[in-house]
Design a protein around this motif. Structure first.
Motif, mmCIF file in Angstrom:
data_model
loop_
_atom_site.group_PDB
_atom_site.id
_atom_site.type_symbol
_atom_site.label_atom_id
_atom_site.label_comp_id
_atom_site.label_asym_id
_atom_site.label_seq_id
_atom_site.Cartn_x
_atom_site.Cartn_y
_atom_site.Cartn_z
ATOM 1 N N HIS A 106 38.175 54.954 40.457
ATOM 2 C CA HIS A 106 39.308 54.066 40.710
ATOM 3 C C HIS A 106 39.976 53.691 39.399
ATOM 4 C CE1 HIS A 106 37.003 53.620 44.448
ATOM 5 N NE2 HIS A 106 38.177 53.329 44.999
ATOM 6 N N VAL A 107 41.217 53.253 39.486
ATOM 7 C CA VAL A 107 41.931 52.759 38.310
ATOM 8 C C VAL A 107 42.273 51.285 38.560
ATOM 9 C CG1 VAL A 107 44.226 53.538 39.111
ATOM 10 C CG2 VAL A 107 43.825 53.141 36.682
ATOM 11 N N PHE A 108 42.070 50.482 37.516
ATOM 12 C CA PHE A 108 42.330 49.049 37.575
ATOM 13 C C PHE A 108 43.321 48.683 36.477
ATOM 14 C CE2 PHE A 108 38.071 49.942 39.105
ATOM 15 C CZ PHE A 108 38.065 49.309 40.338
ATOM 16 N N GLU A 109 44.167 47.711 36.748
ATOM 17 C CA GLU A 109 45.174 47.283 35.772
ATOM 18 C C GLU A 109 45.055 45.791 35.512
ATOM 19 O OE1 GLU A 109 49.196 49.019 35.919
ATOM 20 O OE2 GLU A 109 48.575 49.765 37.893
ATOM 21 N N GLY A 110 45.557 45.385 34.354
ATOM 22 C CA GLY A 110 45.666 43.969 34.044
ATOM 23 C C GLY A 110 44.353 43.262 33.771
ATOM 24 N N GLU A 111 43.360 43.985 33.308
ATOM 25 C CA GLU A 111 42.064 43.361 33.031
ATOM 26 C C GLU A 111 41.970 42.836 31.609
ATOM 27 O OE1 GLU A 111 39.004 45.625 35.985
ATOM 28 O OE2 GLU A 111 39.600 46.738 34.197
ATOM 29 N N GLY A 112 42.995 43.091 30.794
ATOM 30 C CA GLY A 112 43.030 42.544 29.442
ATOM 31 C C GLY A 112 42.329 43.360 28.380
ATOM 32 N N PHE A 113 42.013 44.620 28.676
ATOM 33 C CA PHE A 113 41.416 45.464 27.644
ATOM 34 C C PHE A 113 42.463 45.777 26.591
ATOM 35 C CE2 PHE A 113 38.507 46.416 31.175
ATOM 36 C CZ PHE A 113 37.297 46.197 30.536
#
Length: 135
Positions: A106-113
């Motif tokens: 899955h791809v996740f966005e906006g996690e602050g990495f």
């Protein structure tokens, strides 16, 4: 959707181990922290274990401390397919190999990495084959 590489269920079962089949063809998930690729420093390409299509480069891999190999971008956008996933009571984006339709993660966005894309492609290591660069 039609894929460049299409095989019968029997053909996939004959080519993949039971664990590979479960993840790649049944959208399963490997146990966290079970892939040596999560923190492997080898420079090279990560390809789809099912069809060999080149998907990610080691330069985009980062340690997200999530239990699976994490990348901030695919090798090229046409190498992966994005599918909305509402399983498990949440909205996620599944990532599949655009060449054969195999489940990658899955791809996740906006996690602050602190990455150029602020995305985390959380990919099952069992879905990948590592191809080291030749020195």
């Amino acid at each position: 959707m039609a894929y460049e590489v299409e095989k019968t269920d029997e053909e996939w079962r004959a080519e993949l181990s039971a664990k590979e089949y479960h993840v790649l063809r049944q959208a399963g998930t490997e146990r966290p922290f079970s892939s040596p690729f999560e923190t492997d420093p080898t420079v090279g390409v990560y390809a789809c274990r099912a069809c060999g299509s080149e998907l990610f480069r080691s330069e985009t891999k980062f340690d997200a401390h999530c239990g699976w190999p994490a990348f901030y971008a695919p090798l090229a956008e046409d190498r992966v397919q994005y599918i909305e996933d509402r399983a498990m009571g949440m909205k996620r984006v599944e990532v599949r190999c655009a060449n054969c339709g195999s489940h990658l993660g899955h791809v996740f966005e906006g996690e602050g990495f602190d990455t150029p894309t602020d995305q985390r492609f959380c990919i099952n290591g069992i879905s990948l084959t590592q191809v080291p660069d030749q020195a």
